[in-house]
Design a protein around this motif. Structure first.
Motif, mmCIF file in Angstrom:
data_model
loop_
_atom_site.group_PDB
_atom_site.id
_atom_site.type_symbol
_atom_site.label_atom_id
_atom_site.label_comp_id
_atom_site.label_asym_id
_atom_site.label_seq_id
_atom_site.Cartn_x
_atom_site.Cartn_y
_atom_site.Cartn_z
ATOM 1 N N LEU A 69 0.784 -1.248 0.034
ATOM 2 C CA LEU A 69 -0.033 0.028 -0.058
ATOM 3 C C LEU A 69 0.834 1.376 0.064
ATOM 4 C CD1 LEU A 69 -2.299 -1.930 0.356
ATOM 5 C CD2 LEU A 69 -3.205 -0.444 2.333
ATOM 6 N N TYR A 70 1.958 1.331 0.480
ATOM 7 C CA TYR A 70 2.741 2.488 0.660
ATOM 8 C C TYR A 70 3.738 2.639 -0.519
ATOM 9 C CZ TYR A 70 5.710 -1.474 2.308
ATOM 10 O OH TYR A 70 6.255 -2.611 2.477
ATOM 11 N N CYS A 71 3.942 1.752 -1.451
ATOM 12 C CA CYS A 71 4.941 1.916 -2.347
ATOM 13 C C CYS A 71 4.693 2.482 -3.601
ATOM 14 C CB CYS A 71 5.489 0.322 -2.405
ATOM 15 S SG CYS A 71 6.810 0.370 -3.774
ATOM 16 N N GLY A 72 5.205 3.392 -4.282
ATOM 17 C CA GLY A 72 5.083 3.940 -5.571
ATOM 18 C C GLY A 72 5.088 3.075 -6.600
ATOM 19 N N LEU A 107 21.819 -4.787 -6.152
ATOM 20 C CA LEU A 107 20.915 -5.336 -7.388
ATOM 21 C C LEU A 107 19.514 -5.268 -6.865
ATOM 22 C CD1 LEU A 107 22.831 -7.716 -9.546
ATOM 23 C CD2 LEU A 107 23.224 -5.518 -9.588
ATOM 24 N N GLN A 108 18.613 -4.077 -7.123
ATOM 25 C CA GLN A 108 17.272 -4.197 -6.420
ATOM 26 C C GLN A 108 16.343 -3.761 -7.744
ATOM 27 O OE1 GLN A 108 15.772 -0.816 -3.976
ATOM 28 N NE2 GLN A 108 16.601 -1.843 -2.435
ATOM 29 N N SER A 109 15.289 -4.453 -7.293
ATOM 30 C CA SER A 109 14.220 -4.434 -8.237
ATOM 31 C C SER A 109 12.796 -4.518 -7.488
ATOM 32 C CB SER A 109 14.268 -5.395 -9.411
ATOM 33 O OG SER A 109 13.958 -6.566 -9.141
ATOM 34 N N LEU A 161 16.289 -8.185 2.362
ATOM 35 C CA LEU A 161 14.668 -8.173 2.423
ATOM 36 C C LEU A 161 14.375 -7.731 3.854
ATOM 37 C CD1 LEU A 161 12.410 -9.921 0.655
ATOM 38 C CD2 LEU A 161 12.739 -11.752 2.576
ATOM 39 N N ARG A 162 13.680 -6.278 3.722
ATOM 40 C CA ARG A 162 13.282 -5.939 4.908
ATOM 41 C C ARG A 162 12.182 -6.860 5.345
ATOM 42 N NH1 ARG A 162 13.018 0.668 4.249
ATOM 43 N NH2 ARG A 162 15.123 1.025 4.292
ATOM 44 N N HIS A 163 12.009 -6.997 6.662
ATOM 45 C CA HIS A 163 10.650 -7.497 7.351
ATOM 46 C C HIS A 163 9.385 -6.398 7.015
ATOM 47 C CE1 HIS A 163 12.203 -5.755 10.910
ATOM 48 N NE2 HIS A 163 11.118 -5.994 11.253
ATOM 49 N N GLU A 164 9.846 -5.195 6.717
ATOM 50 C CA GLU A 164 8.884 -4.119 6.564
ATOM 51 C C GLU A 164 8.064 -3.733 8.224
ATOM 52 O OE1 GLU A 164 9.769 -2.921 4.213
ATOM 53 O OE2 GLU A 164 9.590 -3.857 2.616
ATOM 54 N N THR A 165 7.498 -4.637 8.660
ATOM 55 C CA THR A 165 6.853 -4.232 10.157
ATOM 56 C C THR A 165 6.762 -5.843 10.748
ATOM 57 O OG1 THR A 165 5.259 -3.731 11.363
ATOM 58 C CG2 THR A 165 4.524 -4.382 9.166
ATOM 59 N N PHE A 201 12.913 -2.239 8.769
ATOM 60 C CA PHE A 201 11.499 -1.765 8.875
ATOM 61 C C PHE A 201 11.267 -0.429 8.328
ATOM 62 C CE2 PHE A 201 11.797 0.143 13.052
ATOM 63 C CZ PHE A 201 12.778 -0.371 13.433
ATOM 64 N N ILE A 202 9.906 -0.034 8.298
ATOM 65 C CA ILE A 202 9.720 1.401 8.082
ATOM 66 C C ILE A 202 9.001 1.995 9.389
ATOM 67 C CG2 ILE A 202 8.086 2.819 6.192
ATOM 68 C CD1 ILE A 202 8.322 0.743 4.521
ATOM 69 N N VAL A 203 9.445 3.256 9.593
ATOM 70 C CA VAL A 203 9.149 3.760 10.768
ATOM 71 C C VAL A 203 8.035 5.030 10.480
ATOM 72 C CG1 VAL A 203 9.862 5.392 12.692
ATOM 73 C CG2 VAL A 203 11.242 3.484 11.542
ATOM 74 N N GLY A 231 14.165 3.211 7.665
ATOM 75 C CA GLY A 231 13.892 4.321 7.252
ATOM 76 C C GLY A 231 12.487 4.609 7.292
ATOM 77 N N PRO A 232 11.924 6.211 7.287
ATOM 78 C CA PRO A 232 10.827 6.535 7.592
ATOM 79 C C PRO A 232 9.867 6.468 6.309
ATOM 80 C CG PRO A 232 12.320 8.218 6.823
ATOM 81 C CD PRO A 232 13.081 7.070 6.812
ATOM 82 N N PHE A 233 8.680 6.158 6.649
ATOM 83 C CA PHE A 233 7.488 6.235 5.597
ATOM 84 C C PHE A 233 7.448 7.563 5.140
ATOM 85 C CE2 PHE A 233 3.024 7.213 5.148
ATOM 86 C CZ PHE A 233 2.783 6.589 3.790
ATOM 87 N N ILE A 234 7.369 7.577 3.615
ATOM 88 C CA ILE A 234 7.183 8.745 2.973
ATOM 89 C C ILE A 234 6.324 8.488 1.823
ATOM 90 C CG2 ILE A 234 8.236 10.691 1.411
ATOM 91 C CD1 ILE A 234 10.845 9.757 2.334
ATOM 92 N N PRO A 235 5.125 9.254 2.213
ATOM 93 C CA PRO A 235 3.840 8.967 1.211
ATOM 94 C C PRO A 235 4.039 9.142 -0.404
ATOM 95 C CG PRO A 235 3.420 10.935 2.351
ATOM 96 C CD PRO A 235 4.560 10.359 2.932
ATOM 97 N N GLU A 307 10.561 5.327 -8.408
ATOM 98 C CA GLU A 307 9.775 6.091 -7.397
ATOM 99 C C GLU A 307 9.045 5.285 -6.182
ATOM 100 O OE1 GLU A 307 8.368 10.717 -7.597
ATOM 101 O OE2 GLU A 307 6.835 9.140 -8.479
ATOM 102 N N LEU A 308 9.641 4.757 -5.233
ATOM 103 C CA LEU A 308 8.988 4.252 -4.443
ATOM 104 C C LEU A 308 8.285 5.331 -3.360
ATOM 105 C CD1 LEU A 308 11.921 2.025 -2.941
ATOM 106 C CD2 LEU A 308 10.418 1.450 -4.725
ATOM 107 N N TYR A 309 8.767 6.433 -3.359
ATOM 108 C CA TYR A 309 8.190 7.461 -2.601
ATOM 109 C C TYR A 309 8.598 8.742 -3.212
ATOM 110 C CZ TYR A 309 12.986 7.068 -0.593
ATOM 111 O OH TYR A 309 14.223 7.191 -0.547
ATOM 112 N N GLN A 310 7.929 9.752 -2.843
ATOM 113 C CA GLN A 310 7.911 11.096 -3.466
ATOM 114 C C GLN A 310 9.072 11.751 -3.021
ATOM 115 O OE1 GLN A 310 3.685 11.802 -3.476
ATOM 116 N NE2 GLN A 310 4.087 13.122 -4.954
#
Ligand code: 5AD
Ligand code: FES
Length: 351
Positions: A69-72, A107-109, A161-165, A201-203, A231-235, A307-310
């Motif tokens: 839901l958060y990812c661009g 190498l990220q995708s 591989l972030r566990h994200e939360t 994870f994302i903060v 990293g911080p969540f960025i909408p 662009e994962l976030y703005q």
């Protein structure tokens, strides 16, 4: 004061219980935050000195089958202009990076099924053949166990591989159709195979509580990964969370420092998202215990599309520009660039 006692305990033993971590998060004031950062820096210095390890990041595809839901670059964002780099183009990025001194490539995708196990293996083998002294880190999401094994055998030595939360309910809300348990299982499998593994994870995710963040820290303590990305969540406006509030620099710095103290020997990046939220965000993360940066080596034409976030930084910059920009920033906090492979110390003798 019990906060002082807890911070001392954390510094001396690298452990705190769930209740103690909650107490710390609920009672940190300005003075104790500085003390926390000071302890985190000293812990980092004990293991890695004042070196900052450089990783060249190559964002080779923004095509993704997931719908976070958060990812661009989520599958559901029809406005995203999709791209894929060929093996040749990926190799060219590595060549440019190698010439600039990089000895690690990330190498990220997105989770892009076009890159079958065979294709990924071929890319790894190609890079390894030309640059045997460079380390390859993959960051391509969830795959089958035997694919993870094949990549490792081909020469990839690290996996992010972030566990994200660590909150199951929040995870399931944010990742429709994905499995909380499988993601965590992947992390254990990767470790078992022999990768240097990065979780994280994302903060500041919408709905995330202090309790959730404590679970993130406890999960990291339990997994004991080699690398931790926070990293911080960025909408991003083309996502369902586009109108939510961003995470804060302050909260993220506290998490970086606590992660450093709980997993003292980890490699911990000052993330691009931190640099995006604050002009000196990466420097502040270094001052809170981080010791890695990941400058961008992607072709300049591809950068705005990943662009994962703005407002992501370094969008228009050539690789050489980022290389010198980041060095200046590192030196400004009395640290030094290390262009070596920057292996986790447990892996240094082995390879
Ligand atoms: N804000 C912050 N971080 C994000 N990521 C993806 N989208 C966002 C966002 N909007 C992070 C995820 C992923 C990493 C590559 O980028 O944590 O694992
Ligand atoms: Fe890319 Fe500063 S690191 S412009």
């Amino acid at each position: 004061n019990s906060l002082d006692l807890l911070l001392d305990k954390l510094y001396n033993t690298n452990e705190l219980s769930r209740d103690e971590l909650i107490y710390v998060l609920e009672n940190l004031d300005e003075e104790h935050t500085q003390k926390l950062f000071d302890y985190a820096r000293r812990t980092r210095d004990r293991y890695y000195g004042n070196k900052v390890y450089m990783r060249g990041l190559i964002e080779f595809s923004n095509i993704c089958r997931m719908n976070c839901l958060y990812c661009g670059i989520r599958a559901g964002n029809s406005k995203a202009e999709r791209y894929r780099l060929s093996e040749e183009e990926i190799f060219e990025c590595c060549r440019e990076g190698y010439a600039l001194g990089y000895r690690t490539f990330v190498l990220q995708s997105g989770e892009d099924p076009w890159y079958t196990a065979d294709r990924v293996v071929s890319i790894i083998a190609r890079i390894k053949k030309s640059f045997p002294d460079a380390a390859i880190t993959l960051s391509i999401g969830e795959r089958d166990d035997d694919e993870y094994r094949a990549f490792f055998e081909a020469g990839a030595e690290r996996y992010l591989l972030r566990h994200e939360t660590a909150s199951k309910s929040l995870y399931e809300r944010l990742h429709p159709g994905a499995s909380f348990d499988n993601r965590r299982r992947c992390l254990w499998v990767l470790k078992e195979i022999g990768y240097q593994v990065g979780a994280g994870f994302i903060v500041g995710l919408p709905g995330q509580t202090k309790q959730d963040l404590v679970e993130d820290l406890l999960f990291l303590k339990q997994l004991n990964p080699h690398m931790i990305g926070i990293g911080p969540f960025i909408p991003h406006k083309e996502t369902p969370l586009g109108k939510e509030k961003a995470g804060t620099v302050e909260d993220t710095l506290v998490m970086v420092a606590l992660a450093r103290l709980l997993v003292p020997d980890c490699l911990l990046p000052a993330t691009t998202a931190m640099g995006t939220l604050h002009p000196r965000g990466r420097e502040l993360a270094l001052m809170a215990g981080a010791n890695v940066v990941m400058p961008n080596l992607s072709p300049v034409w591809a950068r705005p599309k990943y662009e994962l976030y703005q407002n992501k930084i370094c969008i228009g910059e050539e690789a050489a520009h980022c290389r010198s920009c980041i060095e200046r920033r590192i030196n400004s906090v009395s640290m030094e660039v290390d262009m070596g492979r920057g292996d986790h110390y447990k892996f240094r003798q082995k390879r």
